[in-house]
Design an enzyme around this catalytic site. Structure first.
Site, PDB file in Angstrom:
ATOM      1  N   LYS A   1       9.564 -21.019 -31.612  1.00  0.00           N
ATOM      2  CA  LYS A   1       9.700 -20.323 -30.328  1.00  0.00           C
ATOM      3  C   LYS A   1      10.382 -18.969 -30.518  1.00  0.00           C
ATOM      4  CE  LYS A   1      10.105 -23.517 -27.080  1.00  0.00           C
ATOM      5  NZ  LYS A   1      10.652 -24.426 -26.080  1.00  0.00           N
TER       6      LYS A   1
ATOM      7  N   ASN B   1      12.459 -29.305 -12.137  1.00  0.00           N
ATOM      8  CA  ASN B   1      12.848 -29.997 -13.368  1.00  0.00           C
ATOM      9  C   ASN B   1      14.323 -30.370 -13.310  1.00  0.00           C
ATOM     10  OD1 ASN B   1      14.464 -27.758 -14.561  1.00  0.00           O
ATOM     11  ND2 ASN B   1      12.482 -26.713 -14.424  1.00  0.00           N
TER      12      ASN B   1
END
Ligand code: C5P
Length: 403
Positions: free
Chosen positions: A347, A210
């Site tokens: 989250k 990534n």
């Protein structure tokens, strides 16, 4: 960002070949906003001239305690009183021996004895001279007297030998001076940090990764050391130098895959704070091919994925209460392409952590700048756009208050 703004540094130079690096050091300190006043011994002037140092710093260079340009002839008192720190680089074996005995037979040694500010020395000498018991006795005495030693390092020496005694590089000394001036809000704490991307192997030459550069995690590592912590950095594949390596306050484990990062993190021992900054791959390839997958016309390979372990979640499960506070204190990060505040808050709850930091995009990856959204039990607040190191220092202060 200048980290030494308004700091007044007396830069002492003693006689050693490393004195040629003092010119670069003066430049770097000034680039960080410090004003630099140079004092040179007689021997130092054999290696670099006062004219060089004066031209670079824009200040008169002092070389003698008999200098009549200071009206009351008290250069040793005036110079040390106005300084935030005296830094001697290079500090020769002879100078260290004199300082350790409290001798004061020239301007530099006299102003050190008369000082009321911290004294930092960057030793530079041949390895035999460094290892000599007389020098080691000086080192011990100087440490007892609260003098801070920066280095020396080991490596190739001007005399052709290899060993301990090289002066640290000017950039390393500058970074240590910057660290010296930071607030020690994490003194004695252990900080664990994951940083960078991970790389999931498809075959021996291909993989999935990534866009994380590791810069934010590395900046947090530097800021934590500056604040006095001992840091362990678990880094995915990124091309960044270990921050403040010469401080001796950082260890680093390099990993490739999420699984390796999980193993290295979980086995790294107790810590007071855990920063999960790494962009960990959520999925890995179920069965990476042993050999390179060959192209077969227009056919495309099918990849099957398996879920990677969630490092932050697993660390959060180890959290216990210590003096009524969560230990270790876990800080997560969130990069989202939509609804950052909402997703980050969810989250935080899902992972069971006290704090999560949202990366306010879109240019966070690879950039030296970032903007953050800090979410904890009391709500959320923005930290405005600035350099990652500056953001990291602010984050460290916020977290230190929670401990
Ligand atoms: O789980 P998610 O990727 O949405 O959350 C991001 C946070 O979780 C980051 O702090 C990241 O470092 C951490 N994380 C982790 N292990 C994973 C995935 C994410 O530690 N496998």
């Amino acid at each position: 960002m200048q980290s030494l703004l308004n700091k007044k540094i007396v830069l002492g130079i003693s006689g050693g070949i490393a004195a040629y690096k003092s010119a670069e050091l003066a430049r770097l300190l000034m680039q960080e906003g410090a004003s630099v006043q140079v004092v040179m011994t007689q021997a130092a002037q054999q290696f670099v001239t006062p004219v060089t140092m004066q031209a670079l710093t824009g200040n008169l260079v002092f070389t003698s305690q008999w200098d009549s340009s200071i009206s009351n002839n008290m250069a040793h008192i005036e110079l040390s009183r106005s300084a935030d720190v005296i830094l001697i680089a290079p500090a020769s074996a002879d100078l260290m021996a004199k300082l350790s005995l409290g001798l004061a037979d020239d301007l530099l040694t006299t102003l050190c004895l008369a000082r009321d500010c911290p004294l930092l020395l960057a030793p530079a000498m041949n390895k035999q001279m460094w290892e000599h018991s007389a020098t080691q006795r000086s080192v011990e005495r100087l440490i007892q007297d609260d003098v801070t030693l920066l280095g020396p390092a080991s490596g190739a020496q001007a005399c052709g030998e290899i060993g301990m005694g090289r002066m640290l590089e000017p950039i390393e000394i500058t970074e240590l001076i910057i660290a010296f001036f930071q607030k020690k809000s994490l003194a004695g704490k252990r900080v664990l940090i994951t940083a960078g991307p991970t790389f999931e192997e498809i075959d021996p030459v291909r993989g999935i990764t990534n866009r994380s550069s590791g810069k934010m995690g590395f900046a947090i590592a530097r800021a934590a050391i500056e604040a006095g912590a001992q840091v362990h950095l678990v880094a995915g594949p990124c091309n960044l130098a270990t921050p403040l390596e010469v401080s001796g306050k950082i260890t680093r484990t390099n990993v490739i895959s999420a699984k390796e990062m999980h193993a290295a993190t979980m086995s790294s021992g107790a810590c007071d704070v855990f920063f999960a900054v790494a962009a960990v791959a959520d999925w890995g390839v179920a069965k990476p091919a042993k050999d390179k997958i060959k192209r077969q016309g227009k056919q495309v390979p099918k990849l099957e994925f398996i879920a990677n372990p969630d490092i932050l979640l697993d660390m959060a499960k180890t959290v216990k209460a210590k003096a009524g506070k969560p230990y270790p204190y876990c800080v997560g990060f969130a990069a989202e392409s939509t609804d950052l505040a909402k997703h980050a808050a969810e989250k935080r709850k899902r992972k069971g952590i006290p704090m999560i930091i949202g990366n306010i995009g879109p240019d966070t990856f690879g950039s030296d700048l970032n903007q953050l959204l800090v979410i904890d039990e009391s709500g959320s607040k923005k930290i405005t756009k600035s350099e990652k190191l500056q953001l990291a220092r602010q984050l460290i202060e916020l977290v230190a208050k929670k401990l």
